[in-house]
Motif scaffolding. Structure first.
Motif, PDB file in Angstrom:
ATOM      1  N   LEU B 155      76.580 -36.203 -65.687  1.00 33.54           N
ATOM      2  CA  LEU B 155      77.678 -35.633 -66.910  1.00 33.54           C
ATOM      3  C   LEU B 155      79.033 -35.643 -66.578  1.00 33.54           C
ATOM      4  O   LEU B 155      79.957 -36.211 -67.026  1.00 33.54           O
ATOM      5  CB  LEU B 155      77.513 -34.452 -67.338  1.00 33.54           C
ATOM      6  CG  LEU B 155      76.041 -34.377 -68.261  1.00 33.54           C
ATOM      7  CD1 LEU B 155      75.535 -32.732 -68.556  1.00 33.54           C
ATOM      8  CD2 LEU B 155      75.927 -35.122 -69.465  1.00 33.54           C
ATOM      9  N   GLU B 156      79.355 -35.193 -65.302  1.00 34.42           N
ATOM     10  CA  GLU B 156      80.769 -34.992 -64.728  1.00 34.42           C
ATOM     11  C   GLU B 156      81.165 -36.544 -64.623  1.00 34.42           C
ATOM     12  O   GLU B 156      82.378 -36.925 -64.795  1.00 34.42           O
ATOM     13  CB  GLU B 156      80.747 -34.315 -63.392  1.00 34.42           C
ATOM     14  CG  GLU B 156      81.044 -33.078 -63.816  1.00 34.42           C
ATOM     15  CD  GLU B 156      80.821 -31.906 -63.072  1.00 34.42           C
ATOM     16  OE1 GLU B 156      80.599 -32.354 -61.683  1.00 34.42           O
ATOM     17  OE2 GLU B 156      80.891 -30.494 -63.083  1.00 34.42           O
ATOM     18  N   ALA B 157      80.412 -37.601 -64.111  1.00 36.43           N
ATOM     19  CA  ALA B 157      80.744 -38.944 -63.808  1.00 36.43           C
ATOM     20  C   ALA B 157      81.205 -39.707 -65.146  1.00 36.43           C
ATOM     21  O   ALA B 157      81.899 -40.472 -64.859  1.00 36.43           O
ATOM     22  CB  ALA B 157      79.643 -39.708 -62.939  1.00 36.43           C
ATOM     23  N   VAL B 158      80.518 -39.235 -66.338  1.00 37.73           N
ATOM     24  CA  VAL B 158      80.886 -39.886 -67.292  1.00 37.73           C
ATOM     25  C   VAL B 158      81.928 -39.171 -68.028  1.00 37.73           C
ATOM     26  O   VAL B 158      82.341 -39.518 -69.518  1.00 37.73           O
ATOM     27  CB  VAL B 158      79.785 -40.188 -68.339  1.00 37.73           C
ATOM     28  CG1 VAL B 158      78.919 -41.100 -67.772  1.00 37.73           C
ATOM     29  CG2 VAL B 158      78.987 -38.910 -68.750  1.00 37.73           C
ATOM     30  N   GLY B 159      82.458 -38.038 -67.580  1.00 43.13           N
ATOM     31  CA  GLY B 159      83.499 -37.329 -68.149  1.00 43.13           C
ATOM     32  C   GLY B 159      83.122 -36.407 -69.194  1.00 43.13           C
ATOM     33  O   GLY B 159      83.968 -36.030 -70.263  1.00 43.13           O
ATOM     34  N   LEU B 160      81.889 -35.528 -69.034  1.00 41.45           N
ATOM     35  CA  LEU B 160      81.571 -34.791 -69.774  1.00 41.45           C
ATOM     36  C   LEU B 160      81.406 -33.347 -68.801  1.00 41.45           C
ATOM     37  O   LEU B 160      81.059 -33.445 -67.792  1.00 41.45           O
ATOM     38  CB  LEU B 160      80.094 -34.692 -70.550  1.00 41.45           C
ATOM     39  CG  LEU B 160      80.013 -35.943 -71.629  1.00 41.45           C
ATOM     40  CD1 LEU B 160      78.695 -36.403 -71.722  1.00 41.45           C
ATOM     41  CD2 LEU B 160      81.001 -35.601 -72.852  1.00 41.45           C
ATOM     42  N   SER B 161      81.535 -32.158 -69.502  1.00 43.40           N
ATOM     43  CA  SER B 161      81.404 -31.026 -68.643  1.00 43.40           C
ATOM     44  C   SER B 161      79.995 -30.628 -68.655  1.00 43.40           C
ATOM     45  O   SER B 161      79.277 -31.006 -69.175  1.00 43.40           O
ATOM     46  CB  SER B 161      82.240 -29.860 -69.544  1.00 43.40           C
ATOM     47  OG  SER B 161      81.478 -29.566 -70.712  1.00 43.40           O
ATOM     48  N   ASP B 163      78.214 -27.696 -68.919  1.00 47.07           N
ATOM     49  CA  ASP B 163      77.928 -27.054 -69.897  1.00 47.07           C
ATOM     50  C   ASP B 163      77.508 -28.015 -71.175  1.00 47.07           C
ATOM     51  O   ASP B 163      76.621 -27.162 -71.929  1.00 47.07           O
ATOM     52  CB  ASP B 163      78.717 -25.956 -70.451  1.00 47.07           C
ATOM     53  CG  ASP B 163      80.096 -26.268 -71.157  1.00 47.07           C
ATOM     54  OD1 ASP B 163      80.301 -27.404 -70.920  1.00 47.07           O
ATOM     55  OD2 ASP B 163      80.454 -25.226 -71.375  1.00 47.07           O
ATOM     56  N   SER B 164      77.757 -29.150 -71.138  1.00 47.44           N
ATOM     57  CA  SER B 164      77.227 -29.868 -72.483  1.00 47.44           C
ATOM     58  C   SER B 164      75.431 -30.218 -72.183  1.00 47.44           C
ATOM     59  O   SER B 164      74.971 -30.217 -73.206  1.00 47.44           O
ATOM     60  CB  SER B 164      77.641 -31.570 -71.934  1.00 47.44           C
ATOM     61  OG  SER B 164      79.010 -31.491 -71.971  1.00 47.44           O
ATOM     62  N   ALA B 165      75.188 -29.846 -70.935  1.00 46.24           N
ATOM     63  CA  ALA B 165      73.827 -30.317 -70.586  1.00 46.24           C
ATOM     64  C   ALA B 165      72.824 -29.271 -71.643  1.00 46.24           C
ATOM     65  O   ALA B 165      71.733 -29.603 -71.891  1.00 46.24           O
ATOM     66  CB  ALA B 165      73.547 -29.891 -69.100  1.00 46.24           C
ATOM     67  N   ASP B 166      73.489 -28.100 -71.747  1.00 50.58           N
ATOM     68  CA  ASP B 166      72.567 -27.093 -72.622  1.00 50.58           C
ATOM     69  C   ASP B 166      72.576 -27.468 -74.437  1.00 50.58           C
ATOM     70  O   ASP B 166      71.878 -26.716 -74.992  1.00 50.58           O
ATOM     71  CB  ASP B 166      72.640 -25.612 -72.555  1.00 50.58           C
ATOM     72  CG  ASP B 166      72.431 -25.500 -70.963  1.00 50.58           C
ATOM     73  OD1 ASP B 166      71.090 -25.967 -70.729  1.00 50.58           O
ATOM     74  OD2 ASP B 166      73.214 -24.690 -70.155  1.00 50.58           O
ATOM     75  N   ARG B 167      73.340 -28.502 -74.665  1.00 56.04           N
ATOM     76  CA  ARG B 167      73.672 -28.661 -76.299  1.00 56.04           C
ATOM     77  C   ARG B 167      72.872 -29.788 -76.484  1.00 56.04           C
ATOM     78  O   ARG B 167      72.139 -30.574 -75.775  1.00 56.04           O
ATOM     79  CB  ARG B 167      75.052 -28.807 -76.404  1.00 56.04           C
ATOM     80  CG  ARG B 167      75.897 -27.721 -75.854  1.00 56.04           C
ATOM     81  CD  ARG B 167      77.392 -27.767 -76.790  1.00 56.04           C
ATOM     82  NE  ARG B 167      78.296 -28.113 -75.660  1.00 56.04           N
ATOM     83  CZ  ARG B 167      79.328 -28.933 -75.987  1.00 56.04           C
ATOM     84  NH1 ARG B 167      79.769 -28.838 -77.434  1.00 56.04           N
ATOM     85  NH2 ARG B 167      80.277 -29.205 -75.293  1.00 56.04           N
TER      86      ARG B 167
END
Lengths: 291, 301
Positions: B155-161, B163-167
């Motif tokens: 997620l960080e590699a594609v520029g997302l935080s 905590d996006s993982a739980d959404r």
């Protein structure tokens, strides 16, 4: 892109997120209330009934509702309210088992038909059509003739007769899911058909199946009452709303409340589950959610 | 490299001795349409015909064509999701055109996909964590904890935080959803990334971001890119070499700059001239002129 650039009439709608726009619609509210009432009656009957429901009491038969017997007594001098309360159990029991049988068989068949396509899918759906052509009540009467009339036989028969509606609705939902990119992505990720069915198809048709279940529940209640009324379902000595109707039909004129009370109970329960199903469909439908 | 049988294809490419990332030889795919008559054979559509192509490792290859040109069908075959009716397909030297799905497990961590529609490509009922981890789960890679760590890393590699993982997917915009899609594709550590019109469904303002992201991950993870689009200007942004596809066939294959500077095939010329041009727009030549130009070139349309 400046803010001034967007005309007032075309406000860029913020994506509707989550459950913000969902309202409890009247169907869901009324239906849910009636369903809860039936459930509450069944639960109450386990801890309290005014009198033992099937016991012949030392009182007069055919009493109209009064302070001692809130819904009167029947011709065997039994308390009607107690029977109605306990009868709610039978009603729910039949509904749960019949719908359970139908869903447990119908949903996997529907998913199988949607995912396999080809001759297997066709065979499943044609077999389904044949079963669908068979009236539920006729099937139940046949079962009763073969295995004797009992609540269990009635609900299994009703369940089998309800399989096609589950298979059909599951298949149509599953076909939609199978055409999405996330299923293609799952295949490209290396998932086999079984994993895809469990991880993607089943969760995404669950809403459809739940709605169908509540509607099928209403049909099952009605079918059980019909069978009991015909003397093919719940036997004498057990409380059942259909059975009460059957026993009261000969005194329709002299003691109409004995017909009205169980009749109203059946009607309200069926109405409740139907409304609940309709309301649930609107509530879960993503297209309506946007309005 | 020899010419294909049809002989119409204009080719300008370098010869390489290495095993190509993807090798297509005379690939064709026919679809039977529903029978129209009891006595006649059902009509057949040739979605892809006689496509021969090598995509080298590390290359960024674009496939351009209008809708219905067969590019998506070709893509599905390259990904092992469909089989050609004729010809052969090899990925990293291993054939995939004649293998049952059960024996393509290796392909699933060699090659991954990004889809066009960011709404339909993520399961609405799954959390982002599970979506991104899906290829890892499918291939039985790593333990639960290792997967969680990997998801955060991706997620960080594609520029997302993290905590996006739980959404859930619906909580993200189209561009963010394409980022999730890219993260999922990168999860098994593929060598080849296939992107099927990854920016066509996005707002123009978000397109550049997603294109840059694809650019970055192809560089950063040393990937071979196969990029399909109907839009030449998008392909120009990311690809080294472009194939122009029409009615199931390649009409021209050339390095990107050459294709734009000197299109050889008439269809390519038409496509290149249809790219909206800032100077033309400023000169007052509007979409209407372009539309007229297109109509003049293709009177049959």
């Amino acid at each position: 892109m400046s803010e001034a650039g967007s005309p007032a009439g075309m406000m860029p709608s913020t994506p509707v997120v989550g459950t913000g726009r969902r309202h409890l619609n009247p169907s869901l509210f009324v239906g849910g209330g009636l369903v809860l009432l039936v459930v509450a009656m069944a639960l109450v009957s386990y801890v309290w009934t005014p009198y033992p429901p099937m016991r012949v009491l030392g009182t007069e038969a055919y009493q109209t509702p009064n302070a001692d017997f809130w819904l009167g007594t029947d011709r065997f001098r039994r308390d009607v309210l107690s029977q109605i309360l306990v009868g709610a159990r039978t009603t729910l029991y039949v509904g749960v088992v019949a719908v359970g049988v139908a869903a447990l068989v119908g949903v996997p068949l529907g998913i199988l038909a949607a995912m396999s396509g080809g001759w297997l899918g066709q065979t499943v759906m044609r077999a389904n059509d044949i079963l669908l052509a068979f009236p539920a009540l006729l099937l139940a009467i046949m079962f009763a003739a073969l295995y004797g009339g009992s609540t269990q036989v009635a609900m299994i028969a009703i369940g089998i007769a309800t399989i096609p509606s589950f298979a059909r609705i599951t298949r149509s939902g599953a076909l939609g899911v199978m055409s999405t990119d996330y299923v293609t992505a799952a295949r490209a990720a290396g998932h086999g058909p079984f994993a895809i069915a469990l991880r993607h198809v089943l969760p995404n048709v669950a809403g459809l199946v739940i709605v169908q279940a509540s509607v099928a529940f209403a049909i099952a209640i009605l079918a059980e009452a019909a069978l009991a009324y015909l003397g093919l379902g719940t036997p004498t000595g057990q409380a059942s709303w259909g059975r009460m109707l059957y026993e009261a039909q000969s005194t329709l004129r002299s003691a109409p409340h004995l017909v009205l009370v169980p009749g109203a109970a059946i009607a309200l329960a069926v109405l409740g589950f139907n409304l609940f199903g309709d309301g649930l469909r609107d509530y879960l439908d993503p297209k309506l959610e946007r309005r | 490299m020899s010419e294909v049988a049809s002989g119409e294809v204009v080719r300008s490419e370098a010869v390489s001795s290495e095993v190509p990332a993807i090798r297509l030889q005379d690939v064709g795919r026919d679809f039977r349409r529903p029978r129209r008559s009891l006595t006649q054979a059902p009509p057949v559509v040739h979605a892809v015909r006689g496509v021969t192509l090598d995509i080298e490792r590390g290359e960024r290859f674009g496939i351009v064509g209008e809708s219905g040109s067969g590019k998506s069908t070709l893509l599905r075959m390259i990904c092992g999701l469909d089989r050609p009716t004729s010809g052969s397909i090899e990925v990293e030297g291993r054939p995939i055109h004649n293998q049952p799905a059960a024996r393509l497990g290796w392909l699933r961590h060699t090659l991954q996909l990004v889809f066009q529609d960011p709404m339909s490509s993520l399961d609405p009922r799954m959390r982002v964590r599970d979506i991104v981890a899906e290829p890892l789960v499918a291939q039985g890679q790593g333990s639960g904890a290792a997967r969680r760590a990997r998801v955060v890393e991706l997620l960080e590699a594609v520029g997302l935080s993290a905590d996006s993982a739980d959404r859930y997917p619906h909580q993200f915009s189209g561009g963010q959803r394409q980022r999730i899609s890219v993260a999922r594709a990168l999860a098994p550590g593929p060598d080849i990334l296939v992107a099927d019109e990854p920016v066509s469904a996005l707002d123009v303002s978000v397109r550049a971001q997603v294109l840059n992201l694809i650019d970055d991950v192809v560089d950063g993870f040393d990937l071979t890119l196969v990029f399909v689009s109907h839009d030449l200007s998008v392909v120009r942004h990311v690809c080294d070499r472009v194939a122009v596809m029409r009615q199931g066939e390649f009409v021209e294959v050339a390095p990107t700059e050459q294709l734009y500077a000197d299109p050889r095939h008439p269809y390519t010329q038409q496509l290149v001239s249809a790219i909206p041009d800032l100077h033309a727009a400023l000169d007052g030549r509007a979409a209407a002129d372009l539309a007229r130009a297109v109509r003049e070139r293709s009177p049959d349309a």
